[in-house]
Design a protein around this motif. Structure first.
Motif, PDB file in Angstrom:
ATOM      1  N   ALA A 203       0.830  -1.211   0.000  1.00 53.68           N
ATOM      2  CA  ALA A 203       0.000   0.000   0.000  1.00 53.68           C
ATOM      3  C   ALA A 203       0.864   1.259   0.000  1.00 53.68           C
ATOM      4  CB  ALA A 203      -0.929  -0.008   1.207  1.00 53.68           C
TER       5      ALA A 203
ATOM      6  N   LEU B 118       1.013   3.842  -3.158  1.00 59.22           N
ATOM      7  CA  LEU B 118       0.509   5.174  -2.829  1.00 59.22           C
ATOM      8  C   LEU B 118       1.562   6.222  -3.172  1.00 59.22           C
ATOM      9  CD1 LEU B 118      -1.711   6.921  -1.556  1.00 59.22           C
ATOM     10  CD2 LEU B 118      -0.615   6.548   0.666  1.00 59.22           C
TER      11      LEU B 118
ATOM     12  N   SER C 149       1.938   6.436  -7.102  1.00 59.76           N
ATOM     13  CA  SER C 149       0.794   7.099  -7.730  1.00 59.76           C
ATOM     14  C   SER C 149       0.824   8.605  -7.502  1.00 59.76           C
ATOM     15  CB  SER C 149      -0.517   6.498  -7.207  1.00 59.76           C
ATOM     16  OG  SER C 149      -0.634   6.687  -5.809  1.00 59.76           O
ATOM     17  N   TRP C 150       1.203   9.041  -6.297  1.00 55.33           N
ATOM     18  CA  TRP C 150       1.270  10.474  -6.034  1.00 55.33           C
ATOM     19  C   TRP C 150       2.376  11.137  -6.854  1.00 55.33           C
ATOM     20  CZ3 TRP C 150      -1.431  14.306  -3.923  1.00 55.33           C
ATOM     21  CH2 TRP C 150      -2.554  13.968  -3.147  1.00 55.33           C
TER      22      TRP C 150
ATOM     23  N   SER D  89      -6.020   7.016  -2.541  1.00 58.60           N
ATOM     24  CA  SER D  89      -5.421   7.435  -1.276  1.00 58.60           C
ATOM     25  C   SER D  89      -6.323   7.040  -0.108  1.00 58.60           C
ATOM     26  CB  SER D  89      -5.181   8.943  -1.275  1.00 58.60           C
ATOM     27  OG  SER D  89      -4.276   9.319  -2.301  1.00 58.60           O
TER      28      SER D  89
ATOM     29  N   CYS E 108      -5.906   3.273   0.365  1.00 56.31           N
ATOM     30  CA  CYS E 108      -4.673   2.931   1.081  1.00 56.31           C
ATOM     31  C   CYS E 108      -4.748   3.308   2.558  1.00 56.31           C
ATOM     32  CB  CYS E 108      -3.471   3.617   0.422  1.00 56.31           C
ATOM     33  SG  CYS E 108      -3.060   2.944  -1.212  1.00 56.31           S
ATOM     34  N   THR E 109      -5.450   4.407   2.852  1.00 52.30           N
ATOM     35  CA  THR E 109      -5.648   4.794   4.249  1.00 52.30           C
ATOM     36  C   THR E 109      -6.436   3.718   4.984  1.00 52.30           C
ATOM     37  OG1 THR E 109      -5.620   7.145   3.679  1.00 52.30           O
ATOM     38  CG2 THR E 109      -6.609   6.539   5.796  1.00 52.30           C
TER      39      THR E 109
ATOM     40  N   THR F  67      -4.736  -3.886  -4.114  1.00 48.10           N
ATOM     41  CA  THR F  67      -3.947  -2.655  -4.006  1.00 48.10           C
ATOM     42  C   THR F  67      -3.075  -2.461  -5.238  1.00 48.10           C
ATOM     43  OG1 THR F  67      -3.864  -2.912  -1.598  1.00 48.10           O
ATOM     44  CG2 THR F  67      -2.264  -1.405  -2.592  1.00 48.10           C
TER      45      THR F  67
ATOM     46  N   GLY G 199      -3.173   0.686  -8.191  1.00 50.26           N
ATOM     47  CA  GLY G 199      -1.887   1.371  -8.089  1.00 50.26           C
ATOM     48  C   GLY G 199      -1.135   1.370  -9.401  1.00 50.26           C
TER      49      GLY G 199
END
Length: 354
Positions: A14, A18, A21-22, A54, A57-58, A247, A251
């Motif tokens: 994750a 994450l 991707s950001w 996001s 993933c949180t 995930t 992603g």
């Protein structure tokens, strides 16, 4: 029963995707808004998919904190309902993010789409994905009565849920539709660039770039054999592989589709980097991204090969003049042979060059 904990694996995957991707969606936003000055609906959808991912993933990280990836017998009883609740939230965020990113990829391809059948293929693909995803989303929400019974059953609450085989079968169907959609959107670029005025090498590279957004299908296919875990006991541990590949799928999809838009950034970097022997642009009249003659944002060319080529150059950054200094020659026509030139000498005839 062994105190085996696969939570760290879920957590690491994750955090990795994450972060990726950001990074890549941020670069995409920079390219589309600053370099290309063409921030469109597909980019807004990519940003929305990033927000949803996001959230996903949180929820994953919160679930790991309370027991995702561990055997139920090894968890405090008060933590089990909390972990299952976050798992349920992950399902909703997963469906939402994968649906939005496929819509983003489809609209991105329509920027250079020309033939009617190509347009229809994209709309049909997106329509099927969206409709089934909406159905699957609400099936997850209302699989138990009340919905909260999905996790409060571990507290001894009263309620009921649909047969686990219904969820499993629907998940198989959703994964199959997602994989077919990814392959359709991945193969379609071959036909999109086939008639463009490019050399074969460029066509291949552009086709591969456009097809990057469909790489998520690999994770979807790998995930399918693990779907049967949804109906097994020891829920939080037995569904670990489903959690991991759920995930990886969005992603990879978000990251790869963002990479497909970054060609202009790489070309600008190579053009300006002294490492590659490029000469900095000196003239203020020269810009690495000349203003295009494409239509107003939100409109796409539908016919005319030259128009299509122009859109392809604009959208994919296929300009060949980036970073090359352009000399400017000023020609002054004069009918007076007695006029003085800039050095105080008489002109030799009809024109002088500076």
């Amino acid at each position: 029963m062994a105190a085996e904990n696969r939570g760290p694996q879920v957590e690491a995957v994750a955090i990795l995707f994450l972060t990726l991707s950001w990074v890549f969606v941020s670069l995409r936003c920079y390219v589309r808004s600053v370099i290309m000055k063409s921030f469109g609906a597909d980019d807004w959808l990519a940003a929305a998919a990033l927000v949803l991912f996001s959230l996903y993933c949180t929820f994953v990280l919160l679930g790991v904190r309370y027991g995702t990836g561990q055997h139920l017998d090894n968890l405090p009883k008060e933590d089990i309902p909390i972990a299952v609740k976050w798992w349920w939230c992950c399902e909703l965020a997963y469906v939402s993010s994968t649906t939005v990113i496929k819509a983003s990829i489809g609209i991105f391809l329509m920027r250079i789409c020309v033939k009617r059948m190509q347009i229809i293929a994209i709309w049909v693909t997106m329509g099927v994905v969206i409709l089934f995803s909406v159905f699957y989303f609400f099936l997850i929400v209302f699989q138990c009565r009340p919905s909260t019974y999905f996790w409060t059953q571990y507290k001894g609450a009263s309620g009921s849920c649909v047969d686990p085989s219904v969820i499993t079968s629907s998940t198989y169907a959703h994964s199959t539709i997602s994989a077919v959609a990814d392959w359709t959107l991945g193969i379609l670029p071959i036909f999109l660039v086939w008639d463009l005025a490019m050399n074969p090498r460029t066509k291949v590279s552009v086709g591969l770039i456009l097809g990057l957004g469909a790489i998520g299908s690999t994770a979807t296919i790998v995930r399918i054999p693990y779907i049967k875990q949804l109906s097994q006991g020891d829920f939080l541990y037995s569904t670990t592989d489903v959690a991991i590949w759920s995930t990886v799928e969005p992603g990879i999809g978000i990251t790869a589709s963002a990479m497909a838009t970054l060609r202009p950034l790489f070309r600008t970097f190579f053009a300006r980097s002294k490492l590659f022997g490029s000469t900095p642009v000196q003239s203020s009249n020269t810009t690495p991204w000349p203003a295009s003659k494409r239509p107003a944002r939100g409109r796409y060319f539908r016919s005319g090969s030259s128009a299509v080529d122009a859109v392809a150059e604009e959208e994919l950054g296929l300009r060949s003049d980036i970073g090359k200094g352009v000399g400017i020659t000023t020609v002054i026509n004069s009918t007076n042979v007695n006029e003085l030139d800039g050095k105080g000498k008489r002109g030799k005839g009809g024109k002088e060059e500076y």
